[in-house]
Write a protein that holds these residues in place. Structure first.
Motif, PDB file in Angstrom:
ATOM      1  N   LYS A 142      93.763 115.469 120.058  1.00 61.04           N
ATOM      2  CA  LYS A 142      92.880 115.436 118.876  1.00 61.04           C
ATOM      3  C   LYS A 142      91.730 116.419 119.068  1.00 61.04           C
ATOM      4  O   LYS A 142      91.256 116.641 120.173  1.00 61.04           O
ATOM      5  CB  LYS A 142      92.348 114.018 118.663  1.00 61.04           C
ATOM      6  CG  LYS A 142      93.453 113.021 118.355  1.00 61.04           C
ATOM      7  CD  LYS A 142      92.971 111.947 117.383  1.00 61.04           C
ATOM      8  CE  LYS A 142      94.106 111.057 116.913  1.00 61.04           C
ATOM      9  NZ  LYS A 142      94.045 109.709 117.528  1.00 61.04           N
ATOM     10  N   LYS A 143      91.310 116.975 117.938  1.00 59.75           N
ATOM     11  CA  LYS A 143      90.254 117.986 117.985  1.00 59.75           C
ATOM     12  C   LYS A 143      88.896 117.351 118.273  1.00 59.75           C
ATOM     13  O   LYS A 143      88.630 116.233 117.849  1.00 59.75           O
ATOM     14  CB  LYS A 143      90.149 118.647 116.621  1.00 59.75           C
ATOM     15  CG  LYS A 143      91.116 119.775 116.370  1.00 59.75           C
ATOM     16  CD  LYS A 143      90.640 120.410 115.087  1.00 59.75           C
ATOM     17  CE  LYS A 143      91.516 121.487 114.563  1.00 59.75           C
ATOM     18  NZ  LYS A 143      91.051 121.909 113.239  1.00 59.75           N
ATOM     19  N   ILE A 185      86.085 121.907 111.438  1.00 62.20           N
ATOM     20  CA  ILE A 185      85.711 120.873 112.398  1.00 62.20           C
ATOM     21  C   ILE A 185      85.156 119.684 111.622  1.00 62.20           C
ATOM     22  O   ILE A 185      84.577 119.856 110.541  1.00 62.20           O
ATOM     23  CB  ILE A 185      84.660 121.406 113.415  1.00 62.20           C
ATOM     24  CG1 ILE A 185      84.437 120.408 114.561  1.00 62.20           C
ATOM     25  CG2 ILE A 185      83.335 121.728 112.723  1.00 62.20           C
ATOM     26  CD1 ILE A 185      83.617 120.972 115.720  1.00 62.20           C
ATOM     27  N   GLN A 187      85.986 128.141 115.846  1.00 60.74           N
ATOM     28  CA  GLN A 187      87.053 128.276 116.843  1.00 60.74           C
ATOM     29  C   GLN A 187      86.497 128.279 118.272  1.00 60.74           C
ATOM     30  O   GLN A 187      87.046 127.642 119.169  1.00 60.74           O
ATOM     31  CB  GLN A 187      87.806 129.580 116.589  1.00 60.74           C
ATOM     32  CG  GLN A 187      89.151 129.653 117.285  1.00 60.74           C
ATOM     33  CD  GLN A 187      89.936 130.855 116.797  1.00 60.74           C
ATOM     34  OE1 GLN A 187      89.397 131.946 116.625  1.00 60.74           O
ATOM     35  NE2 GLN A 187      91.206 130.653 116.562  1.00 60.74           N
ATOM     36  N   GLU A 222      88.146 128.455 111.602  1.00 58.03           N
ATOM     37  CA  GLU A 222      88.696 127.119 111.847  1.00 58.03           C
ATOM     38  C   GLU A 222      87.931 126.099 111.033  1.00 58.03           C
ATOM     39  O   GLU A 222      87.024 126.446 110.293  1.00 58.03           O
ATOM     40  CB  GLU A 222      88.526 126.764 113.344  1.00 58.03           C
ATOM     41  CG  GLU A 222      89.787 126.881 114.164  1.00 58.03           C
ATOM     42  CD  GLU A 222      90.806 125.786 113.878  1.00 58.03           C
ATOM     43  OE1 GLU A 222      90.570 124.922 113.000  1.00 58.03           O
ATOM     44  OE2 GLU A 222      91.854 125.798 114.544  1.00 58.03           O
ATOM     45  N   LEU A 258      85.038 124.756 119.202  1.00 59.13           N
ATOM     46  CA  LEU A 258      86.042 123.733 119.529  1.00 59.13           C
ATOM     47  C   LEU A 258      86.394 123.744 121.014  1.00 59.13           C
ATOM     48  O   LEU A 258      86.847 122.752 121.571  1.00 59.13           O
ATOM     49  CB  LEU A 258      87.309 123.947 118.686  1.00 59.13           C
ATOM     50  CG  LEU A 258      87.170 123.576 117.200  1.00 59.13           C
ATOM     51  CD1 LEU A 258      88.407 124.006 116.421  1.00 59.13           C
ATOM     52  CD2 LEU A 258      86.937 122.079 117.013  1.00 59.13           C
ATOM     53  N   LYS A 309      84.073 115.583 122.634  1.00 57.94           N
ATOM     54  CA  LYS A 309      85.514 115.738 122.866  1.00 57.94           C
ATOM     55  C   LYS A 309      86.184 114.388 122.697  1.00 57.94           C
ATOM     56  O   LYS A 309      85.624 113.355 123.066  1.00 57.94           O
ATOM     57  CB  LYS A 309      85.762 116.281 124.273  1.00 57.94           C
ATOM     58  CG  LYS A 309      85.225 117.676 124.437  1.00 57.94           C
ATOM     59  CD  LYS A 309      86.222 118.575 125.106  1.00 57.94           C
ATOM     60  CE  LYS A 309      85.896 120.006 124.757  1.00 57.94           C
ATOM     61  NZ  LYS A 309      86.539 120.985 125.581  1.00 57.94           N
TER      62      LYS A 309
END
Ligand code: ATP
Ligand code: MG
Length: 442
Positions: free
Chosen positions: A91-92, A51, A12, A49, A15, A85
């Protein structure tokens, strides 16, 4: 390149890091996609989270790429790389992997399916509960339960309550004497507490103004339902120097509104995604209805529940629906229970009525509360009225012989609360591990 787990960051947090920043994460390999011999996309998930990690042959070499390509899902890995990024802000970010280490490989075949729409039956999932909890939906229930307790403690301390821990092994069976587990206690018999009722009242008699306890309670009920366990966590509150039972209800509804507000703030987006609805914070005050009236209302709607008693569960369900239609409120306090269906220690509003209530949420009982009888002589009369003997309860009765503040309180099953909040079909999803008449493992 070696990996130092002490540098690990929660996904988390990662991100939100800067483009190009070098970070270390660790977690379970949740999914992966192998593209030929050059590229593997892996989803790494930790407690916070998930990823997407991009493993490319040009960054990690052929041997490492083969390792990740062949690694079974659910294996635990540490992954180091740079954050990329996405130009599209919705978008993640991804992670470009520079190094990784398999910390603990999973066996290739899992005994249950994980993820939304799992085909695995509840019983099988409970056998493999530690894996079941890796599913985000299941884990979210537990994380929210933990926040529910934390937010409750915050509220209680702010309101001047103290936390107590009363014994769960008792020499006499509490309350009714029914539905208790007996345990061997050296050469004697003892019982597991069904509730901290007597001890939280003792705390009031000891001079602690207001107390609460969050601890296990045991019920030897053979009923195999979707909302009963044999061991559950009970949240109990007892308030001294109350004017009447209304004060207990007013306290409880304020607490629920605050806790739901904070749960919404923290969890609403997850709940919407995983459970498909928004948490709604109810308005104050909650509707109240006298038991007599509740029975009339339910019977008028076509059900036939007998007057003068308790509401059976289908009656509660119907009442919940009727109140929702009429007041647009998911909660209702059912008040003025007949003394005949309540324990001897409930205070009486009049000779036939107790100063007690149940709180229903979407038609399911989550709480029983009451003002208690603190007058020693009246308490003994009420005991006699129930046909009970004083002698086995002498320790309890003593609490009222040397001055005891007027008091009242309530008890709530934390799993019942989570079940109602998240509209779960089964209370077993709202406890870490299930204890029911058929299950004492794992
Ligand atoms: P029910 O009528 O639902 O069986 P109860 O009236 O027997 O509950 P209480 O003695 O009033 O239960 O306990 C207070 C609260 O504890 C209940 O409102 C419920 O939230 C919770 N609770 C009671 N029994 C259980 C159980 N077997 N499993 C989980 N939670 C329970
Ligand atoms: Mg009850």
């Amino acid at each position: 390149m070696s990996i130092h787990l002490s540098e690990r960051k929660q996904i988390q947090t990662v991100l939100a890091s800067e483009n190009g920043e070098r970070v270390l994460i660790a977690g379970f390999l949740k999914r992966k996609r192998v593209l030929g011999k050059k590229l593997v996309f892996g989803i790494i998930q930790d407690n916070s989270e998930e990823i997407q990690a991009v493993f490319s042959v040009s960054d990690i070499g052929q041997e490492n790429l083969e390792t990740i390509a062949g690694l079974p899902l659910q294996s635990v890995c540490a992954v180091e790389g740079t954050i990329q990024k996405n130009a599209d802000r919705t978008k993640k970010p991804e992670m470009l992997v520079l190094a990784f280490e398999v910390l603990s490989a999973s066996e290739p075949q899992l005994p249950i399916d994980l993820g939304p729409g799992t085909e695995s039956a509840m019983d099988l999932r409970l056998n493999w509960r530690f894996l079941d909890l890796r599913d985000e939906r299941q884990r979210t229930i537990m994380l929210m339960l933990s926040d529910f307790e934390r937010f409750s403690r915050d509220f209680f301390y702010r309101e001047g309550l103290r936390e107590i821990h009363s014994p769960k092994i008792m020499g006499t069976a509490s309350e009714s004497g029914a539905e208790v587990f007996t345990v061997n206690y050296f050469d004697a018999r003892a019982f597991l507490a069904q509730s901290p009722q007597f001890y939280k009242q003792m705390a009031i008699a000891s001079g602690f103004d207001r107390v609460f306890e969050i601890a296990p309670a045991y019920r030897a009920e053979k009923s195999y339902t979707n909302r009963h366990l044999t061991e559950f966590v009970s949240l109990d509150v007892e308030l001294g120097y109350i004017e009447d039972v209304e004060e207990v209800m007013a306290f409880e509804e304020r607490w629920i509104v605050e806790v739901l507000g904070r749960l919404k703030e923290r969890w609403d987006s997850n709940v919407e995604r995983l459970f498909g609805f928004e948490i709604s914070v109810p308005t104050l005050p909650f509707p109240r209805i006298r038991m007599e009236e509740a029975i009339e209302k339910v019977n008028r709607s076509g059900l036939n529940v007998s007057a003068g008693g308790d509401l059976p569960s289908e009656g509660e369900k119907r009442l919940g629906q009727l109140i929702a239609e009429e007041h647009h409120h998911p909660f209702v306090f059912v008040t003025h229970f007949p003394f005949s269906v309540r324990p001897f220690y409930h205070h009486k509003a009049d000779p036939r009525t107790s100063s007690s209530y149940d709180l229903l949420w979407n038609g399911v009982e989550i709480t029983t509360g009451a003002q208690r009888e603190h007058n020693y002589e009246i308490l003994k009369r009420q005991l006699a009225e129930k046909g009970m003997k004083e002698e086995p309860l002498s320790d309890y009765l003593n609490f009222f012989r040397f001055g005891c503040p007027p008091h009242g309180g309530f008890g709530l099953g934390t799993a019942r609360f989570m079940m109602s909040l998240l509209r779960l079909e089964n209370i077993r999803e709202a406890v870490l591990l299930t204890r029911d008449p058929k299950r004492v493992t794992p």
